[in-house]
Scaffold this motif. Sequence first.
Motif, PDB file in Angstrom:
ATOM      1  N   LEU A   1       8.518  -2.316   6.883  1.00  0.00           N
ATOM      2  CA  LEU A   1       7.174  -2.600   7.378  1.00  0.00           C
ATOM      3  C   LEU A   1       6.469  -1.317   7.811  1.00  0.00           C
ATOM      4  CD1 LEU A   1       7.908  -5.823   9.457  1.00  0.00           C
ATOM      5  CD2 LEU A   1       6.882  -5.686   7.186  1.00  0.00           C
ATOM      6  N   ALA A   2       7.208  -0.386   8.390  1.00  0.00           N
ATOM      7  CA  ALA A   2       6.611   0.887   8.790  1.00  0.00           C
ATOM      8  C   ALA A   2       6.125   1.664   7.576  1.00  0.00           C
ATOM      9  CB  ALA A   2       7.628   1.702   9.586  1.00  0.00           C
ATOM     10  N   VAL A   3       6.917   1.665   6.504  1.00  0.00           N
ATOM     11  CA  VAL A   3       6.500   2.342   5.282  1.00  0.00           C
ATOM     12  C   VAL A   3       5.265   1.660   4.699  1.00  0.00           C
ATOM     13  CG1 VAL A   3       7.146   2.784   2.888  1.00  0.00           C
ATOM     14  CG2 VAL A   3       8.744   3.339   4.734  1.00  0.00           C
TER      15      VAL A   3
ATOM     16  N   LEU B   1       2.785  -9.543   4.396  1.00  0.00           N
ATOM     17  CA  LEU B   1       1.536  -9.893   3.721  1.00  0.00           C
ATOM     18  C   LEU B   1       0.280  -9.355   4.401  1.00  0.00           C
ATOM     19  CD1 LEU B   1       0.085 -11.364   1.441  1.00  0.00           C
ATOM     20  CD2 LEU B   1       0.255 -13.478   2.789  1.00  0.00           C
ATOM     21  N   PRO B   2       0.102  -9.531   5.719  1.00  0.00           N
ATOM     22  CA  PRO B   2      -1.149  -9.011   6.316  1.00  0.00           C
ATOM     23  C   PRO B   2      -1.253  -7.494   6.247  1.00  0.00           C
ATOM     24  CG  PRO B   2       0.340  -9.845   8.009  1.00  0.00           C
ATOM     25  CD  PRO B   2       0.905 -10.271   6.696  1.00  0.00           C
ATOM     26  N   ILE B   3      -0.118  -6.796   6.220  1.00  0.00           N
ATOM     27  CA  ILE B   3      -0.149  -5.339   6.064  1.00  0.00           C
ATOM     28  C   ILE B   3      -0.704  -4.979   4.694  1.00  0.00           C
ATOM     29  CG2 ILE B   3       1.261  -3.259   6.005  1.00  0.00           C
ATOM     30  CD1 ILE B   3       3.229  -4.694   7.882  1.00  0.00           C
ATOM     31  N   LEU B   4      -0.251  -5.703   3.675  1.00  0.00           N
ATOM     32  CA  LEU B   4      -0.724  -5.429   2.313  1.00  0.00           C
ATOM     33  C   LEU B   4      -2.171  -5.848   2.129  1.00  0.00           C
ATOM     34  CD1 LEU B   4       2.402  -6.459   0.198  1.00  0.00           C
ATOM     35  CD2 LEU B   4       1.838  -4.247   1.245  1.00  0.00           C
ATOM     36  N   GLU B   5      -2.577  -6.947   2.745  1.00  0.00           N
ATOM     37  CA  GLU B   5      -3.968  -7.399   2.610  1.00  0.00           C
ATOM     38  C   GLU B   5      -4.953  -6.335   3.101  1.00  0.00           C
ATOM     39  OE1 GLU B   5      -3.670 -12.258   3.104  1.00  0.00           O
ATOM     40  OE2 GLU B   5      -3.750 -10.990   4.881  1.00  0.00           O
TER      41      GLU B   5
ATOM     42  N   LEU C   1      10.439   0.064  -3.430  1.00  0.00           N
ATOM     43  CA  LEU C   1      10.991   0.135  -2.083  1.00  0.00           C
ATOM     44  C   LEU C   1      11.890  -1.059  -1.801  1.00  0.00           C
ATOM     45  CD1 LEU C   1       7.511   0.575  -1.839  1.00  0.00           C
ATOM     46  CD2 LEU C   1       8.452   1.940   0.040  1.00  0.00           C
ATOM     47  N   ALA C   2      13.070  -0.784  -1.228  1.00  0.00           N
ATOM     48  CA  ALA C   2      14.002  -1.861  -0.874  1.00  0.00           C
ATOM     49  C   ALA C   2      14.955  -1.372   0.204  1.00  0.00           C
ATOM     50  CB  ALA C   2      14.782  -2.322  -2.093  1.00  0.00           C
ATOM     51  N   VAL C   3      15.430  -2.307   1.014  1.00  0.00           N
ATOM     52  CA  VAL C   3      16.441  -2.005   2.023  1.00  0.00           C
ATOM     53  C   VAL C   3      17.796  -1.882   1.332  1.00  0.00           C
ATOM     54  CG1 VAL C   3      17.641  -2.889   4.068  1.00  0.00           C
ATOM     55  CG2 VAL C   3      15.145  -3.171   3.835  1.00  0.00           C
TER      56      VAL C   3
ATOM     57  N   ASP D   1      16.247  -0.742   7.042  1.00  0.00           N
ATOM     58  CA  ASP D   1      16.133  -2.119   7.504  1.00  0.00           C
ATOM     59  C   ASP D   1      14.702  -2.601   7.278  1.00  0.00           C
ATOM     60  OD1 ASP D   1      14.580  -0.995   9.605  1.00  0.00           O
ATOM     61  OD2 ASP D   1      16.347  -0.824  10.885  1.00  0.00           O
ATOM     62  N   LEU D   2      14.461  -3.862   7.634  1.00  0.00           N
ATOM     63  CA  LEU D   2      13.145  -4.448   7.400  1.00  0.00           C
ATOM     64  C   LEU D   2      12.068  -3.830   8.286  1.00  0.00           C
ATOM     65  CD1 LEU D   2      14.213  -8.138   6.863  1.00  0.00           C
ATOM     66  CD2 LEU D   2      12.903  -6.752   5.251  1.00  0.00           C
ATOM     67  N   ASP D   3      12.429  -3.402   9.483  1.00  0.00           N
ATOM     68  CA  ASP D   3      11.437  -2.743  10.334  1.00  0.00           C
ATOM     69  C   ASP D   3      10.943  -1.452   9.664  1.00  0.00           C
ATOM     70  OD1 ASP D   3      11.448  -4.660  12.295  1.00  0.00           O
ATOM     71  OD2 ASP D   3      12.961  -3.655  13.531  1.00  0.00           O
TER      72      ASP D   3
END
Length: 525
Positions: free
Chosen positions: A410-412, A438-442, A309-311, A405-407
Amino acid sequence: MALTGAMLIGSSAVSASDSTMKALDPATGRQIEPDFALGGPAEVDRAARLADDAFDAYNGTSLQERATFLELIADRLDGINRELAERAALETGLPVAQLEAEATKAAVQFRQFAEVVRQGRFRHATIDPAQPERKPRPRMDHRMQKIAIGPVVVFGASNFPISYSVAGGDTAAALAAGSPVIVKAHNAHPGASELQGRAIQSAVADRGLPEGVFSLIRGAGNEIGEALVDHPLIKAVTFTGSEAGGMALYRRAQLRPDPIPVFAEMTSVNPTFVLPAALAARGDEIGDGFAERMLVNVGQACLKPAILLAVHGPGYTEMRDAAAARVSAMAARTMLTPGIHDAYDRNAQRLRDSGAETIAKGPEPQGVREGRARLLEVEGDRFLADPTLAEEVFGPSALLVRLTDLDQLLAVARSFRGQLSATMHIDEPDHGHAVRLLPILERRTGRIVVNAFAHPQEVGDATIHGGPFPATTDSRFTSVGMTAIDRFLRPVTYQGFPDALLPEALATVNFPELSRGIDEHHTRG
């Protein structure tokens, strides 16, 4: 070592009670000698009773005695390394050199667990000394240690015929804990399973341990697996495989009169997030490395990085082209079983049906069971709209997700279910974005990798191979690494015991100099 095709129940070689099977060479479809015995509920009952009979004596072995036993298994595995690798290659289509390394890894794990046993830290020995003068009520002496949970069933995996099979980490960890083990060998590699089983069986006999410490059985269909999970003398189960298979065992175990834990490792796509500065600086390197790692083991690895995944921005095209070039050059290779090959083709088609576009394919397969490498691409909006795009495709296929975009990135990230691992590729300017990711992945994985790829992994004290559902059925534990032993332990407190009756780890004179907690202070001695 001559293969007999027998099941190994305790010290006995047991012939078929049900029927027989032959191994299959997945490259040619031909059957391989000899006939292998298949059992049923009667063999399960025999193995379970032997394991239960063996439990008290084996769980009561000294730490030194148990460590020596584990090291002897390692020696036996080293002694058959080449023979084991050649047989496993014949049954799986994997390269002999790769399987020799896998056999070496299996032996190393037994030696690592031997050291864990010698150190005794897995006991978590804790002592609260008596305080007879305490007011208003005296405190009796309390001493706690962890002991083995009881006989354990290990379901061998298809994709790693040694290190996740009969002599794999589950077996090593359970034996280290003090639990007798019954292995349900995978029918995709029965010869390799027998070789490993005989190595362990001989070590049991040579150390004079009760014969029920280890058994190996096989069976056709679901009957034998159900009998293993249902048997009242079995106290835990491990499984590596599909989500459907793992959850069937898990649900069945919860319906027993006495429910037991099923530690199942099931499904993961191990998403790889490339942040903007890293993408611009080295997109081509990341794309090539991702595809190279994805194709290891013909894409049949639990830590395969499957979604990139990348923007869309500087470096994206270079990353895309490099990954596509690697995939386009990869010749089709034999997959582990006909069933796995057919499921791979169906699931790759599922991605296309869900709107993903094929941007690269390897050359046409030359054999009927060869997996053709594929790289697909999809827009971030489409990925968020269709959860099936995030489901595992077991085989040499990967999905590139182009984000706006980065938002959206983060949603993905928030949309993913539990994973065994997740990766971030970052450079210093990306650190602010990484702090948000990071906290999303944790919350979604047991292992986060930076500027590398998740597969392979080092096996050690800090290794975690686990994650939230559906990666595993219990995210508190790992199936790889030294703390994998914790799955097979439970605590017992000894209150007011005379010293002569205390177990080794809790005796007043700490002869092995084990690490212990005494009245909340960590000491040796």
